[in-house]
Design a protein around this motif. Structure first.
Motif, mmCIF file in Angstrom:
data_model
loop_
_atom_site.group_PDB
_atom_site.id
_atom_site.type_symbol
_atom_site.label_atom_id
_atom_site.label_comp_id
_atom_site.label_asym_id
_atom_site.label_seq_id
_atom_site.Cartn_x
_atom_site.Cartn_y
_atom_site.Cartn_z
ATOM 1 N N THR A 228 5.743 46.770 -56.416
ATOM 2 C CA THR A 228 5.946 45.621 -55.778
ATOM 3 C C THR A 228 4.917 44.130 -56.363
ATOM 4 O O THR A 228 5.286 43.340 -56.360
ATOM 5 C CB THR A 228 5.562 45.787 -54.149
ATOM 6 N N ALA A 229 3.325 44.984 -57.018
ATOM 7 C CA ALA A 229 2.130 44.857 -57.342
ATOM 8 C C ALA A 229 2.456 43.993 -58.971
ATOM 9 O O ALA A 229 2.892 42.523 -58.769
ATOM 10 C CB ALA A 229 0.768 45.021 -57.210
ATOM 11 N N ALA A 230 3.738 44.670 -59.154
ATOM 12 C CA ALA A 230 4.042 44.654 -60.825
ATOM 13 C C ALA A 230 4.462 43.303 -61.273
ATOM 14 O O ALA A 230 4.989 42.823 -62.021
ATOM 15 C CB ALA A 230 4.346 45.930 -61.508
ATOM 16 N N LEU A 231 5.920 43.393 -59.468
ATOM 17 C CA LEU A 231 6.569 42.386 -59.688
ATOM 18 C C LEU A 231 6.035 40.883 -59.387
ATOM 19 O O LEU A 231 6.780 39.992 -59.926
ATOM 20 C CB LEU A 231 7.507 42.411 -58.545
ATOM 21 N N ASP A 232 5.039 41.141 -58.543
ATOM 22 C CA ASP A 232 4.475 39.776 -58.146
ATOM 23 C C ASP A 232 4.221 39.454 -59.528
ATOM 24 O O ASP A 232 3.386 37.965 -59.761
ATOM 25 C CB ASP A 232 3.044 39.714 -56.995
ATOM 26 N N ARG A 233 3.160 40.336 -60.322
ATOM 27 C CA ARG A 233 2.573 39.667 -61.825
ATOM 28 C C ARG A 233 3.531 39.445 -62.863
ATOM 29 O O ARG A 233 3.681 38.384 -63.323
ATOM 30 C CB ARG A 233 1.739 40.733 -61.639
ATOM 31 N N LEU A 234 4.783 40.246 -62.201
ATOM 32 C CA LEU A 234 5.697 39.471 -63.591
ATOM 33 C C LEU A 234 6.052 37.734 -62.758
ATOM 34 O O LEU A 234 6.787 36.802 -64.272
ATOM 35 C CB LEU A 234 6.260 40.539 -64.266
ATOM 36 N N ALA B 197 18.722 54.258 -46.972
ATOM 37 C CA ALA B 197 17.250 53.118 -47.662
ATOM 38 C C ALA B 197 16.813 54.017 -45.768
ATOM 39 O O ALA B 197 15.514 53.802 -45.710
ATOM 40 C CB ALA B 197 17.241 51.951 -47.717
ATOM 41 N N VAL B 198 17.557 55.104 -45.580
ATOM 42 C CA VAL B 198 16.197 55.911 -44.356
ATOM 43 C C VAL B 198 14.770 56.207 -44.877
ATOM 44 O O VAL B 198 14.189 55.724 -44.412
ATOM 45 C CB VAL B 198 17.498 57.317 -44.179
ATOM 46 N N HIS B 199 15.560 56.804 -46.513
ATOM 47 C CA HIS B 199 14.191 57.574 -47.328
ATOM 48 C C HIS B 199 13.573 56.550 -48.147
ATOM 49 O O HIS B 199 12.567 56.886 -48.439
ATOM 50 C CB HIS B 199 14.015 59.227 -47.128
ATOM 51 N N SER B 200 14.245 56.436 -49.281
ATOM 52 C CA SER B 200 14.512 55.211 -50.256
ATOM 53 C C SER B 200 13.008 54.411 -49.727
ATOM 54 O O SER B 200 12.811 53.536 -49.066
ATOM 55 C CB SER B 200 15.358 55.682 -50.356
ATOM 56 N N ARG B 201 12.099 54.112 -50.873
ATOM 57 C CA ARG B 201 11.493 53.296 -51.561
ATOM 58 C C ARG B 201 10.540 53.324 -52.605
ATOM 59 O O ARG B 201 11.031 53.774 -53.291
ATOM 60 C CB ARG B 201 10.039 54.009 -50.223
ATOM 61 N N PRO B 202 10.283 51.652 -53.302
ATOM 62 C CA PRO B 202 9.367 51.662 -54.162
ATOM 63 C C PRO B 202 8.395 52.412 -54.759
ATOM 64 O O PRO B 202 7.852 52.390 -54.178
ATOM 65 C CB PRO B 202 9.660 50.072 -53.648
ATOM 66 N N PHE B 203 8.731 52.257 -55.919
ATOM 67 C CA PHE B 203 7.766 53.981 -56.063
ATOM 68 C C PHE B 203 5.661 52.395 -56.216
ATOM 69 O O PHE B 203 5.992 51.679 -56.065
ATOM 70 C CB PHE B 203 7.723 53.693 -57.923
ATOM 71 N N PRO B 204 5.183 53.956 -55.939
ATOM 72 C CA PRO B 204 3.933 52.696 -55.581
ATOM 73 C C PRO B 204 3.520 51.544 -56.625
ATOM 74 O O PRO B 204 3.787 51.914 -58.070
ATOM 75 C CB PRO B 204 2.178 54.301 -55.902
ATOM 76 N N GLY B 205 2.753 51.008 -56.413
ATOM 77 C CA GLY B 205 2.216 49.704 -57.512
ATOM 78 C C GLY B 205 3.840 49.014 -57.694
ATOM 79 O O GLY B 205 3.270 47.841 -58.907
ATOM 80 N N ILE C 122 4.161 55.293 -68.859
ATOM 81 C CA ILE C 122 3.693 54.913 -67.693
ATOM 82 C C ILE C 122 3.798 55.854 -67.151
ATOM 83 O O ILE C 122 4.610 56.388 -66.280
ATOM 84 C CB ILE C 122 4.171 53.476 -67.488
ATOM 85 N N ASP C 123 2.176 56.476 -66.090
ATOM 86 C CA ASP C 123 1.937 57.538 -65.058
ATOM 87 C C ASP C 123 2.257 56.371 -63.853
ATOM 88 O O ASP C 123 2.827 56.869 -62.824
ATOM 89 C CB ASP C 123 1.161 57.770 -65.206
ATOM 90 N N HIS C 124 1.982 55.368 -63.722
ATOM 91 C CA HIS C 124 1.568 53.884 -62.182
ATOM 92 C C HIS C 124 2.372 53.047 -62.665
ATOM 93 O O HIS C 124 2.560 52.030 -64.227
ATOM 94 C CB HIS C 124 0.568 54.830 -62.223
ATOM 95 N N TYR C 125 3.165 52.118 -61.878
ATOM 96 C CA TYR C 125 3.030 50.958 -61.816
ATOM 97 C C TYR C 125 2.351 49.925 -62.274
ATOM 98 O O TYR C 125 2.054 48.632 -63.100
ATOM 99 C CB TYR C 125 4.019 50.143 -61.160
ATOM 100 N N ASP C 126 1.275 50.153 -62.222
ATOM 101 C CA ASP C 126 -0.203 49.631 -62.356
ATOM 102 C C ASP C 126 -0.761 49.169 -64.233
ATOM 103 O O ASP C 126 -1.091 48.239 -64.481
ATOM 104 C CB ASP C 126 -1.827 50.189 -62.231
ATOM 105 N N GLU C 127 -0.050 50.300 -64.570
ATOM 106 C CA GLU C 127 -0.213 49.871 -67.016
ATOM 107 C C GLU C 127 1.207 49.067 -66.725
ATOM 108 O O GLU C 127 0.755 48.713 -67.970
ATOM 109 C CB GLU C 127 0.551 51.372 -66.486
ATOM 110 N N LEU C 128 2.220 48.829 -65.892
ATOM 111 C CA LEU C 128 3.256 47.658 -66.848
ATOM 112 C C LEU C 128 2.877 47.104 -67.263
ATOM 113 O O LEU C 128 3.236 46.508 -67.981
ATOM 114 C CB LEU C 128 4.075 47.509 -65.575
#
Length: 220
Positions: free
Chosen positions: A98-104, A88-96, A207-213
């Motif tokens: 965490t917010a999508a998981l919070d909504r789910l 996990a040196v450079h690995s990160r969740p894709f943008p949006g 989807i193009d971004h996690y905001d759309e999920l």
């Protein structure tokens, strides 16, 4: 809230939940350097990801001149050791994400993972990124006797998550085939490690971004 159409949303890991390309590229290049091969760029390695680390190593060797018998077996443990130490040196969740998981979570939807990455590696990566405890199930490429594109990893993920209507989010033909084989809705992320245009993967939705999920799922 209770009329949300899915009880479970499952995710592939590499290229779907987490952008792991830089750390996986570093691991491949570590293995290649052991036999004096030139390093590969992240752009070249990205489409090699998805069928597990051994497949990625085989593809990396093919891209740098091929491999005589026994080389994959010799280098594979070195690749795994290096990757586990630098997972996990450079690995990160894709943008949006965490917010999508919070909504789910707020909707009472369980989230889970079915990946072709070894389960131990998947749990380590998700743990280091603070995502492991959010998942009702984590099925790896070695959890069962078969891996995606077989249906069994998706079905096991659903069973461990308590059952119910499921959507599966991924970035490869193996994800789409596994979802279809398991009879669940498939969603492709256009930002993943695609080996062809997203529309050619045969998923039910893109989807193009996690905001759309969540809005997409809510409307199905």
């Amino acid at each position: 809230m209770s009329d949300f159409p899915f009880r479970i949303v499952g995710f592939d890991l590499d290229g779907t939940l987490v952008d792991t390309a830089a750390d996986l590229t570093a691991a491949v290049n570590h293995a290649l350097a052991l036999i004096d091969r030139a390093p590969l760029s992240e752009a070249v390695v990205r489409p090699m990801i998805g069928l597990g680390a051994r497949h990625m190593l085989e593809q990396g060797l093919l891209a740098t001149g091929g491999a005589e018998e026994g080389v994959v077996d010799r280098l594979y443990p070195d690749l795994l050791r290096y990757y586990e130490a630098h997972i996990a040196v450079h690995s990160r969740p894709f943008p949006g994400l965490t917010a999508a998981l919070d909504r789910l979570d707020a909707l009472g939807v369980r989230t889970a993972v079915a990946t072709n990455k070894a389960e131990g590696m998947a749990r380590k990566l998700l743990g280091e990124l603070g995502l492991a405890d959010r998942m009702a199930a984590i099925i790896g490429g070695d959890t069962l006797a078969v891996r995606k594109p077989a249906a069994e990893p998706i079905l096991a993920m659903i069973a461990q998550s308590g059952g119910g209507g499921t959507a599966f989010v991924g970035d490869s033909i193996f994800d789409v085939m596994a979802a279809k084989n398991a009879g669940v809705t498939s969603i492709i992320v256009r930002f993943g490690f695609l080996d062809r245009p997203a529309e050619q993967l045969g998923g039910d939705h893109v989807i193009d971004h996690y905001d759309e999920l969540v809005p997409l799922l809510a409307g199905l």
